[in-house]
Design a protein around this motif. Structure first.
Motif, PDB file in Angstrom:
ATOM      1  N   TYR A 163      -6.613   4.163  -6.320  1.00  0.00           N
ATOM      2  CA  TYR A 163      -7.876   4.741  -5.874  1.00  0.00           C
ATOM      3  C   TYR A 163      -7.707   6.249  -5.718  1.00  0.00           C
ATOM      4  CZ  TYR A 163      -9.060  -0.071  -4.603  1.00  0.00           C
ATOM      5  OH  TYR A 163      -9.306  -1.419  -4.644  1.00  0.00           O
ATOM      6  N   ASP A 164      -8.739   7.000  -6.052  1.00  0.00           N
ATOM      7  CA  ASP A 164      -8.752   8.406  -5.670  1.00  0.00           C
ATOM      8  C   ASP A 164      -8.815   8.448  -4.147  1.00  0.00           C
ATOM      9  OD1 ASP A 164      -8.816   9.009  -8.341  1.00  0.00           O
ATOM     10  OD2 ASP A 164     -10.948   9.531  -8.385  1.00  0.00           O
ATOM     11  N   PHE A 165      -7.978   9.282  -3.550  1.00  0.00           N
ATOM     12  CA  PHE A 165      -7.867   9.316  -2.092  1.00  0.00           C
ATOM     13  C   PHE A 165      -8.242  10.698  -1.578  1.00  0.00           C
ATOM     14  CE2 PHE A 165      -5.100  10.090   1.696  1.00  0.00           C
ATOM     15  CZ  PHE A 165      -5.693   9.171   2.548  1.00  0.00           C
ATOM     16  N   ASN A 166      -9.185  10.729  -0.641  1.00  0.00           N
ATOM     17  CA  ASN A 166      -9.572  11.980  -0.003  1.00  0.00           C
ATOM     18  C   ASN A 166      -8.780  12.114   1.292  1.00  0.00           C
ATOM     19  OD1 ASN A 166     -10.985  13.899   1.710  1.00  0.00           O
ATOM     20  ND2 ASN A 166     -12.652  13.829   0.219  1.00  0.00           N
ATOM     21  N   MET A 167      -7.814  13.002   1.272  1.00  0.00           N
ATOM     22  CA  MET A 167      -6.913  13.161   2.411  1.00  0.00           C
ATOM     23  C   MET A 167      -7.675  13.549   3.688  1.00  0.00           C
ATOM     24  SD  MET A 167      -3.689  13.338   3.429  1.00  0.00           S
ATOM     25  CE  MET A 167      -2.561  14.296   4.447  1.00  0.00           C
ATOM     26  N   ILE A 225     -11.749   6.244  -0.170  1.00  0.00           N
ATOM     27  CA  ILE A 225     -11.146   5.837  -1.442  1.00  0.00           C
ATOM     28  C   ILE A 225     -12.253   5.504  -2.439  1.00  0.00           C
ATOM     29  CG2 ILE A 225      -8.901   5.091  -0.560  1.00  0.00           C
ATOM     30  CD1 ILE A 225      -9.983   2.207  -0.473  1.00  0.00           C
ATOM     31  N   THR A 226     -12.060   5.963  -3.690  1.00  0.00           N
ATOM     32  CA  THR A 226     -13.073   5.766  -4.732  1.00  0.00           C
ATOM     33  C   THR A 226     -12.379   5.525  -6.076  1.00  0.00           C
ATOM     34  OG1 THR A 226     -13.141   8.173  -5.025  1.00  0.00           O
ATOM     35  CG2 THR A 226     -14.861   7.204  -3.638  1.00  0.00           C
ATOM     36  N   ASN A 227     -13.177   5.165  -7.064  1.00  0.00           N
ATOM     37  CA  ASN A 227     -12.726   5.039  -8.462  1.00  0.00           C
ATOM     38  C   ASN A 227     -11.516   4.118  -8.650  1.00  0.00           C
ATOM     39  OD1 ASN A 227     -14.727   6.913  -9.174  1.00  0.00           O
ATOM     40  ND2 ASN A 227     -13.342   8.636  -8.816  1.00  0.00           N
ATOM     41  N   PRO A 228     -11.658   2.828  -8.339  1.00  0.00           N
ATOM     42  CA  PRO A 228     -10.531   1.909  -8.535  1.00  0.00           C
ATOM     43  C   PRO A 228     -10.136   1.771 -10.003  1.00  0.00           C
ATOM     44  CG  PRO A 228     -12.543   0.689  -8.039  1.00  0.00           C
ATOM     45  CD  PRO A 228     -12.855   2.132  -7.831  1.00  0.00           C
ATOM     46  N   LYS A 229      -8.829   1.726 -10.231  1.00  0.00           N
ATOM     47  CA  LYS A 229      -8.316   1.576 -11.592  1.00  0.00           C
ATOM     48  C   LYS A 229      -7.028   0.759 -11.549  1.00  0.00           C
ATOM     49  CE  LYS A 229      -6.464   4.191 -15.509  1.00  0.00           C
ATOM     50  NZ  LYS A 229      -5.994   5.498 -16.012  1.00  0.00           N
ATOM     51  N   THR A 230      -6.888  -0.207 -12.445  1.00  0.00           N
ATOM     52  CA  THR A 230      -5.650  -0.984 -12.531  1.00  0.00           C
ATOM     53  C   THR A 230      -4.580  -0.144 -13.224  1.00  0.00           C
ATOM     54  OG1 THR A 230      -6.892  -3.053 -12.701  1.00  0.00           O
ATOM     55  CG2 THR A 230      -4.597  -3.108 -13.390  1.00  0.00           C
ATOM     56  N   ILE A 288       0.856  -1.184   0.000  1.00  0.00           N
ATOM     57  CA  ILE A 288       0.000   0.000   0.000  1.00  0.00           C
ATOM     58  C   ILE A 288       0.896   1.239   0.000  1.00  0.00           C
ATOM     59  CG2 ILE A 288      -0.209   0.046   2.529  1.00  0.00           C
ATOM     60  CD1 ILE A 288      -3.185   0.788   2.127  1.00  0.00           C
ATOM     61  N   ALA A 289       0.473   2.273  -0.731  1.00  0.00           N
ATOM     62  CA  ALA A 289       1.275   3.502  -0.823  1.00  0.00           C
ATOM     63  C   ALA A 289       0.376   4.659  -1.235  1.00  0.00           C
ATOM     64  CB  ALA A 289       2.405   3.329  -1.846  1.00  0.00           C
ATOM     65  N   TRP A 290       0.852   5.879  -0.959  1.00  0.00           N
ATOM     66  CA  TRP A 290       0.124   7.089  -1.335  1.00  0.00           C
ATOM     67  C   TRP A 290       1.000   7.957  -2.225  1.00  0.00           C
ATOM     68  CZ3 TRP A 290      -0.494   4.443   3.076  1.00  0.00           C
ATOM     69  CH2 TRP A 290      -1.811   4.110   3.437  1.00  0.00           C
ATOM     70  N   SER A 291       0.383   8.589  -3.207  1.00  0.00           N
ATOM     71  CA  SER A 291       1.128   9.436  -4.140  1.00  0.00           C
ATOM     72  C   SER A 291       1.682  10.662  -3.415  1.00  0.00           C
ATOM     73  CB  SER A 291       0.224   9.869  -5.294  1.00  0.00           C
ATOM     74  OG  SER A 291      -0.890  10.615  -4.811  1.00  0.00           O
ATOM     75  N   PRO A 292       2.747  11.262  -3.961  1.00  0.00           N
ATOM     76  CA  PRO A 292       3.362  12.421  -3.295  1.00  0.00           C
ATOM     77  C   PRO A 292       2.395  13.580  -3.055  1.00  0.00           C
ATOM     78  CG  PRO A 292       4.818  11.584  -5.010  1.00  0.00           C
ATOM     79  CD  PRO A 292       3.524  10.839  -5.150  1.00  0.00           C
ATOM     80  N   ASP A 293       1.406  13.744  -3.947  1.00  0.00           N
ATOM     81  CA  ASP A 293       0.436  14.835  -3.762  1.00  0.00           C
ATOM     82  C   ASP A 293      -0.783  14.398  -2.954  1.00  0.00           C
ATOM     83  OD1 ASP A 293      -0.899  13.196  -5.524  1.00  0.00           O
ATOM     84  OD2 ASP A 293      -1.093  14.685  -7.127  1.00  0.00           O
ATOM     85  N   HIS A 294      -0.750  13.148  -2.457  1.00  0.00           N
ATOM     86  CA  HIS A 294      -1.811  12.579  -1.614  1.00  0.00           C
ATOM     87  C   HIS A 294      -3.144  12.429  -2.345  1.00  0.00           C
ATOM     88  CE1 HIS A 294       0.589  14.736   1.813  1.00  0.00           C
ATOM     89  NE2 HIS A 294       1.246  13.699   1.313  1.00  0.00           N
ATOM     90  N   ALA A 295      -3.122  12.501  -3.671  1.00  0.00           N
ATOM     91  CA  ALA A 295      -4.361  12.395  -4.449  1.00  0.00           C
ATOM     92  C   ALA A 295      -4.786  10.945  -4.663  1.00  0.00           C
ATOM     93  CB  ALA A 295      -4.197  13.087  -5.798  1.00  0.00           C
TER      94      ALA A 295
END
Length: 290
Positions: free
Chosen positions: A170-174, A179-184, A148-155
Protein backbone atom coordinates in the motif's frame (compact mmCIF):
# COMPACT_ATOMS: atom_id res chain seq x y z
CA UNK A 1 23.49 -19.18 6.37
CA UNK A 2 22.09 -21.60 8.91
CA UNK A 3 19.77 -21.11 11.85
CA UNK A 4 20.56 -21.98 15.43
CA UNK A 5 18.17 -22.91 18.22
CA UNK A 6 18.08 -20.22 20.90
CA UNK A 7 15.35 -21.61 23.15
CA UNK A 8 13.85 -25.08 23.00
CA UNK A 9 10.59 -23.64 24.28
CA UNK A 10 8.25 -26.08 22.52
CA UNK A 11 5.69 -23.30 22.12
CA UNK A 12 2.30 -24.31 20.80
CA UNK A 13 2.13 -21.15 18.69
CA UNK A 14 5.22 -18.96 19.09
CA UNK A 15 4.55 -15.61 17.41
CA UNK A 16 4.55 -11.81 17.39
CA UNK A 17 8.22 -11.01 18.13
CA UNK A 18 9.77 -7.55 18.40
CA UNK A 19 13.17 -6.20 19.36
CA UNK A 20 13.52 -3.51 22.03
CA UNK A 21 16.57 -1.55 20.89
CA UNK A 22 16.76 0.41 24.15
CA UNK A 23 16.84 -2.62 26.42
CA UNK A 24 18.37 -4.98 23.83
CA UNK A 25 15.83 -7.70 24.56
CA UNK A 26 13.43 -9.69 22.41
CA UNK A 27 9.71 -9.81 23.15
CA UNK A 28 7.60 -12.66 21.78
CA UNK A 29 4.44 -14.61 22.56
CA UNK A 30 2.94 -18.08 22.61
CA UNK A 31 -0.60 -17.39 21.46
CA UNK A 32 -2.23 -20.71 22.35
CA UNK A 33 -0.10 -21.03 25.50
CA UNK A 34 -1.35 -17.56 26.58
CA UNK A 35 2.20 -16.44 27.40
CA UNK A 36 4.30 -13.38 26.73
CA UNK A 37 8.08 -13.64 26.85
CA UNK A 38 11.07 -11.34 27.26
CA UNK A 39 14.35 -12.87 26.13
CA UNK A 40 17.69 -11.34 27.12
CA UNK A 41 20.33 -12.73 24.73
CA UNK A 42 23.26 -11.46 26.81
CA UNK A 43 22.11 -13.24 29.97
CA UNK A 44 20.37 -15.97 27.96
CA UNK A 45 17.36 -15.50 30.22
CA UNK A 46 13.76 -15.87 29.12
CA UNK A 47 11.14 -14.30 31.39
CA UNK A 48 7.60 -15.63 30.93
CA UNK A 49 4.28 -14.16 32.03
CA UNK A 50 1.07 -16.16 31.78
CA UNK A 51 -2.09 -14.33 30.74
CA UNK A 52 -5.78 -15.16 30.81
CA UNK A 53 -6.35 -14.51 27.10
CA UNK A 54 -4.58 -15.13 23.81
CA UNK A 55 -1.80 -12.64 23.00
CA UNK A 56 -1.30 -11.93 19.28
CA UNK A 57 1.74 -9.68 19.37
CA UNK A 58 3.91 -7.67 21.76
CA UNK A 59 5.74 -4.47 20.80
CA UNK A 60 7.96 -1.99 22.65
CA UNK A 61 6.58 1.28 23.99
CA UNK A 62 8.60 4.47 24.13
CA UNK A 63 8.24 4.82 27.91
CA UNK A 64 9.80 1.41 28.56
CA UNK A 65 6.60 -0.60 28.87
CA UNK A 66 5.15 -2.76 26.09
CA UNK A 67 1.92 -2.69 24.13
CA UNK A 68 -0.04 -5.86 23.40
CA UNK A 69 -2.76 -6.91 21.01
CA UNK A 70 -4.64 -9.57 22.96
CA UNK A 71 -7.72 -11.63 22.26
CA UNK A 72 -9.88 -8.83 23.64
CA UNK A 73 -8.21 -5.69 22.35
CA UNK A 74 -5.22 -3.46 23.02
CA UNK A 75 -3.40 -3.34 26.36
CA UNK A 76 -0.33 -1.83 27.97
CA UNK A 77 1.81 -4.12 30.11
CA UNK A 78 4.26 -3.05 32.81
CA UNK A 79 6.98 -5.64 33.48
CA UNK A 80 7.93 -4.09 36.84
CA UNK A 81 4.46 -4.01 38.37
CA UNK A 82 3.25 -7.01 36.32
CA UNK A 83 0.04 -5.17 35.48
CA UNK A 84 -2.14 -5.10 32.37
CA UNK A 85 -3.89 -1.85 31.50
CA UNK A 86 -6.72 -2.08 28.96
CA UNK A 87 -6.78 0.55 26.21
CA UNK A 88 -9.67 -0.30 23.89
CA UNK A 89 -11.33 -3.24 22.17
CA UNK A 90 -12.60 -2.41 18.68
CA UNK A 91 -14.18 -5.86 18.32
CA UNK A 92 -16.17 -6.15 21.55
CA UNK A 93 -19.10 -7.08 19.34
CA UNK A 94 -17.17 -9.99 17.80
CA UNK A 95 -16.41 -12.47 20.61
CA UNK A 96 -15.48 -15.12 18.05
CA UNK A 97 -12.43 -13.12 16.94
CA UNK A 98 -8.99 -12.50 18.42
CA UNK A 99 -6.11 -10.21 17.60
CA UNK A 100 -3.21 -11.74 15.71
CA UNK A 101 -0.04 -10.13 14.36
CA UNK A 102 0.83 -6.45 14.45
CA UNK A 103 3.58 -3.83 14.64
CA UNK A 104 4.16 -0.14 15.16
CA UNK A 105 4.77 2.08 12.16
CA UNK A 106 7.71 4.53 11.96
CA UNK A 107 5.51 7.30 13.42
CA UNK A 108 4.76 5.17 16.49
CA UNK A 109 1.19 4.11 15.71
CA UNK A 110 0.26 0.49 16.51
CA UNK A 111 -1.25 -1.60 13.70
CA UNK A 112 -2.74 -5.01 14.49
CA UNK A 113 -5.16 -7.33 12.75
CA UNK A 114 -7.78 -9.83 13.80
CA UNK A 115 -8.97 -13.27 12.78
CA UNK A 116 -11.76 -15.66 13.66
CA UNK A 117 -10.94 -18.23 16.35
CA UNK A 118 -12.29 -20.98 14.09
CA UNK A 119 -10.38 -19.47 11.14
CA UNK A 120 -13.58 -18.65 9.27
CA UNK A 121 -12.86 -16.60 6.15
CA UNK A 122 -13.35 -12.83 5.81
CA UNK A 123 -14.14 -12.22 9.49
CA UNK A 124 -11.02 -10.22 10.36
CA UNK A 125 -9.86 -6.63 10.03
CA UNK A 126 -6.76 -4.47 10.40
CA UNK A 127 -6.79 -1.65 12.94
CA UNK A 128 -4.57 1.35 13.60
CA UNK A 129 -4.20 2.57 17.18
CA UNK A 130 -3.00 6.16 17.12
CA UNK A 131 -0.78 7.75 19.74
CA UNK A 132 -3.84 9.51 21.21
CA UNK A 133 -5.28 5.99 21.77
CA UNK A 134 -8.01 6.41 19.16
CA UNK A 135 -8.52 3.32 17.00
CA UNK A 136 -9.53 3.16 13.33
CA UNK A 137 -10.40 0.20 11.12
CA UNK A 138 -8.13 0.34 8.06
CA UNK A 139 -8.94 -2.93 6.24
CA UNK A 140 -11.80 -5.39 6.56
CA UNK A 141 -12.86 -8.71 5.06
CA UNK A 142 -9.54 -10.27 6.06
CA UNK A 143 -9.22 -13.93 7.02
CA UNK A 144 -5.94 -14.18 8.96
CA UNK A 145 -4.38 -10.74 9.24
CA UNK A 146 -0.67 -11.38 9.63
CA UNK A 147 2.75 -9.95 8.75
CA UNK A 148 3.18 -6.21 8.39
CA UNK A 149 6.18 -4.03 7.51
CA UNK A 150 7.13 -0.57 6.23
CA UNK A 151 9.67 0.25 3.54
CA UNK A 152 12.93 1.97 4.58
CA UNK A 153 11.78 5.26 3.01
CA UNK A 154 8.36 4.92 4.72
CA UNK A 155 6.61 5.24 1.34
CA UNK A 156 4.98 1.80 1.49
CA UNK A 157 3.28 -0.53 3.93
CA UNK A 158 3.26 -4.28 3.28
CA UNK A 159 0.62 -6.62 4.69
CA UNK A 160 -0.18 -10.34 4.57
CA UNK A 161 -3.61 -11.95 4.75
CA UNK A 162 -2.34 -15.53 5.06
CA UNK A 163 -4.89 -17.55 3.01
CA UNK A 164 -4.34 -15.31 -0.04
CA UNK A 165 -0.67 -16.44 -0.12
CA UNK A 166 0.17 -12.89 -1.15
CA UNK A 167 1.89 -9.79 0.16
CA UNK A 168 -0.01 -6.59 -0.58
CA UNK A 169 1.75 -3.26 -0.86
CA UNK A 170 0.00 0.00 0.00
CA UNK A 171 1.10 3.57 -0.52
CA UNK A 172 1.68 4.83 3.01
CA UNK A 173 1.23 8.41 4.18
CA UNK A 174 3.65 8.79 7.07
CA UNK A 175 1.99 11.97 8.31
CA UNK A 176 -1.61 10.76 8.36
CA UNK A 177 -1.18 6.98 8.56
CA UNK A 178 -3.47 6.49 5.56
CA UNK A 179 -2.97 3.56 3.17
CA UNK A 180 -4.05 3.56 -0.49
CA UNK A 181 -3.48 1.85 -3.85
CA UNK A 182 -3.21 -1.84 -2.90
CA UNK A 183 -0.98 -3.92 -5.16
CA UNK A 184 0.12 -7.57 -4.98
CA UNK A 185 3.93 -7.67 -4.90
CA UNK A 186 4.68 -11.22 -3.70
CA UNK A 187 2.91 -14.53 -4.30
CA UNK A 188 4.09 -17.55 -2.32
CA UNK A 189 4.31 -20.81 -4.34
CA UNK A 190 1.82 -23.49 -3.28
CA UNK A 191 4.58 -25.92 -2.31
CA UNK A 192 6.11 -23.50 0.23
CA UNK A 193 3.33 -23.37 2.80
CA UNK A 194 1.57 -20.11 3.68
CA UNK A 195 3.02 -16.66 4.39
CA UNK A 196 2.75 -15.80 8.08
CA UNK A 197 4.78 -13.09 9.82
CA UNK A 198 7.14 -10.74 8.03
CA UNK A 199 9.91 -8.22 8.55
CA UNK A 200 12.10 -6.04 6.32
CA UNK A 201 15.79 -5.23 5.98
CA UNK A 202 17.50 -1.90 5.29
CA UNK A 203 17.73 -2.79 1.59
CA UNK A 204 13.93 -2.95 1.46
CA UNK A 205 13.80 -6.72 1.02
CA UNK A 206 11.01 -8.63 2.77
CA UNK A 207 11.70 -11.63 5.02
CA UNK A 208 8.66 -13.91 5.21
CA UNK A 209 7.97 -16.80 7.59
CA UNK A 210 6.43 -19.89 5.94
CA UNK A 211 3.81 -21.70 8.02
CA UNK A 212 3.87 -25.27 6.75
CA UNK A 213 6.91 -24.43 4.65
CA UNK A 214 9.77 -25.01 7.13
CA UNK A 215 11.65 -21.86 6.29
CA UNK A 216 12.05 -18.12 5.87
CA UNK A 217 12.32 -16.47 2.47
CA UNK A 218 13.79 -13.14 1.37
CA UNK A 219 11.96 -11.30 -1.41
CA UNK A 220 12.48 -8.28 -3.62
CA UNK A 221 9.03 -6.64 -3.58
CA UNK A 222 9.85 -4.50 -6.62
CA UNK A 223 10.48 -7.53 -8.82
CA UNK A 224 8.29 -10.05 -6.98
CA UNK A 225 11.33 -12.30 -6.89
CA UNK A 226 12.49 -14.71 -4.19
CA UNK A 227 16.18 -14.05 -3.53
CA UNK A 228 16.80 -16.69 -0.90
CA UNK A 229 15.10 -19.45 1.08
CA UNK A 230 16.53 -20.42 4.46
CA UNK A 231 15.53 -23.77 5.94
CA UNK A 232 14.32 -23.80 9.54
CA UNK A 233 14.08 -27.11 11.47
CA UNK A 234 10.38 -26.57 12.19
CA UNK A 235 7.50 -27.17 9.80
CA UNK A 236 5.47 -24.20 11.00
CA UNK A 237 7.55 -21.03 10.91
CA UNK A 238 5.42 -18.17 12.19
CA UNK A 239 7.30 -14.88 12.30
CA UNK A 240 10.69 -13.20 12.26
CA UNK A 241 12.24 -9.94 13.41
CA UNK A 242 15.68 -8.38 13.28
CA UNK A 243 17.53 -7.72 16.51
CA UNK A 244 20.93 -7.73 18.16
CA UNK A 245 23.33 -4.86 18.75
CA UNK A 246 24.08 -4.60 15.02
CA UNK A 247 20.54 -5.49 13.86
CA UNK A 248 21.92 -8.44 11.89
CA UNK A 249 20.36 -11.26 13.89
CA UNK A 250 17.04 -12.57 12.63
CA UNK A 251 14.98 -14.08 15.44
CA UNK A 252 12.47 -16.66 14.22
CA UNK A 253 9.41 -17.99 16.06
CA UNK A 254 7.85 -21.38 15.31
CA UNK A 255 4.88 -23.51 16.35
CA UNK A 256 3.93 -27.07 17.27
CA UNK A 257 0.23 -26.43 16.62
CA UNK A 258 -1.39 -28.97 14.32
CA UNK A 259 1.65 -31.24 14.11
CA UNK A 260 1.32 -35.03 14.22
CA UNK A 261 3.59 -37.30 16.25
CA UNK A 262 5.34 -38.14 13.00
CA UNK A 263 5.87 -34.45 12.26
CA UNK A 264 7.25 -33.86 15.75
CA UNK A 265 9.64 -36.75 15.31
CA UNK A 266 10.92 -35.13 12.12
CA UNK A 267 11.06 -31.65 13.71
CA UNK A 268 11.79 -32.19 17.43
CA UNK A 269 12.76 -28.52 17.89
CA UNK A 270 9.43 -27.27 16.55
CA UNK A 271 7.97 -24.53 18.72
CA UNK A 272 11.46 -23.27 19.52
CA UNK A 273 12.93 -19.80 19.12
CA UNK A 274 15.67 -19.67 16.49
CA UNK A 275 18.26 -17.14 15.35
CA UNK A 276 19.96 -16.50 12.02
CA UNK A 277 23.02 -14.28 11.55
CA UNK A 278 22.42 -12.27 8.36
CA UNK A 279 24.67 -10.41 5.95
CA UNK A 280 22.26 -7.47 5.89
CA UNK A 281 20.96 -5.31 8.70
CA UNK A 282 17.29 -5.17 9.50
CA UNK A 283 15.06 -2.23 10.25
CA UNK A 284 14.16 -1.71 13.92
CA UNK A 285 10.94 -2.57 15.72
CA UNK A 286 9.45 0.90 16.09
CA UNK A 287 8.12 1.64 19.60
CA UNK A 288 4.59 2.82 20.30
CA UNK A 289 4.63 6.55 21.01
CA UNK A 290 1.35 6.81 22.88
Amino acid sequence: MSVQLVLDSKSTLGEGPSWDSEKEVLYWVDIVGKKIHRYDPVQHENTTVELEQYPGTIQPREDGEVILALQNGFYFYNWMSETLEPITDPEKHLPGNRFNDGKCDPAGRFWAGTMNLEEQQDKGALYRLDTNLEVTEKLNGLSISNGIAWSPDHAYMYHIDTPTKQVMRYDFNMETGEITNPKTVVTIPDDQGSPDGMTIDEEGMLWIAHFGGAGVSRWDPEKGECLEFIDVPAANVTCCVFGGKDMNELYITTARKGMSDEDLEKYPEAGGLFKLKTKVRGLPSYPFKG
